[in-house]
Scaffold this active site. Structure first.
Site, short mmCIF file in Angstrom:
data_model
loop_
_atom_site.label_atom_id
_atom_site.label_comp_id
_atom_site.label_asym_id
_atom_site.label_seq_id
_atom_site.Cartn_x
_atom_site.Cartn_y
_atom_site.Cartn_z
N CYS A 74 -41.50 -17.32 37.72
CA CYS A 74 -41.96 -15.96 37.97
C CYS A 74 -42.75 -15.89 39.28
O CYS A 74 -43.43 -16.84 39.67
CB CYS A 74 -42.86 -15.49 36.83
SG CYS A 74 -42.02 -15.26 35.26
N GLU A 76 -45.43 -14.22 39.88
CA GLU A 76 -46.86 -14.32 39.63
C GLU A 76 -47.30 -15.78 39.59
O GLU A 76 -48.36 -16.14 40.11
CB GLU A 76 -47.24 -13.63 38.31
CG GLU A 76 -47.03 -12.13 38.33
CD GLU A 76 -45.63 -11.70 37.89
OE1 GLU A 76 -45.46 -10.51 37.57
OE2 GLU A 76 -44.70 -12.54 37.87
N CYS A 114 -45.11 -10.73 32.87
CA CYS A 114 -44.55 -11.04 31.56
C CYS A 114 -45.63 -11.69 30.69
O CYS A 114 -46.71 -12.05 31.17
CB CYS A 114 -43.33 -11.95 31.69
SG CYS A 114 -43.72 -13.66 32.16
N CYS A 117 -46.78 -15.18 31.91
CA CYS A 117 -47.66 -15.09 33.09
C CYS A 117 -49.03 -14.57 32.70
O CYS A 117 -50.04 -15.02 33.24
CB CYS A 117 -47.02 -14.21 34.16
SG CYS A 117 -45.69 -15.03 35.04
#
Length: 165
Positions: A74, A76, A114, A117
């Site tokens: 991801c 992030e 998400c 994260c």
């Protein structure tokens, strides 16, 4: 203005930073947008994130898609990793932007982190504020609001020494 003029003088701006009433949120969204706009690859990189450290520096990361989905990274997490390399300052705010596929058209949009994260960010930056899309605007909210019942394990003390508060 970075928009595109449409019929009847209407300006379409693909950068969602203009939806953010907060200057910090707008700065992070603009950074994430410019990062993914320049690094977008369909099916491989579609999201970028930007995280702000207390000293004002911003660190960006991009989503890296993998053929085996569980190995994707991801944006992030990539931005958090960049910050961990380059600063010991607390992390204070983050934003992520999804760039549209050519078949979708339309503007880029702000996306919330998400669940995975949210957990990782709360482990390393529990005081973080995150830009989320709400009622057509990009609003900064406390990460704790997005993860009200955070998992607490026994791997380390609640506040490890190398932790970005």
């Amino acid at each position: 203005m970075n928009g595109h003029t449409l019929a009847a003088g209407v300006v379409f701006n693909p950068n969602p930073a203009g939806t953010c009433p907060d200057e910090t949120a707008a700065r992070l969204v603009a950074t994430a947008y410019e990062t993914i706009r320049s690094r977008y690859v369909e099916g491989r990189r579609q999201i970028a994130a930007a995280v702000l450290a207390a000293d004002g520096r911003v660190f960006a990361g991009v989503h890296l898609e993998a053929m085996v989905g569980c190995y994707s990274l991801c944006a992030e997490r990539a931005a958090l990793a960049q910050a961990a390399i380059y600063t010991d300052q607390p992390l204070v705010a983050m934003a992520a932007v999804r760039y549209p596929k050519p078949s979708e058209g339309g503007p880029a949009r702000i996306v919330a982190p998400c669940g995975g994260c949210r957990e990782l960010l709360s482990d390393h930056a529990p005081g973080l504020r995150v830009v989320v899309p709400r009622e057509g605007r990009g609003l900064l909210v406390p990460l704790a609001e997005l993860l009200p019942d955070k998992y607490v394990g026994t791997k380390w003390a609640t506040t490890p020494a190398n932790y970005h508060q």
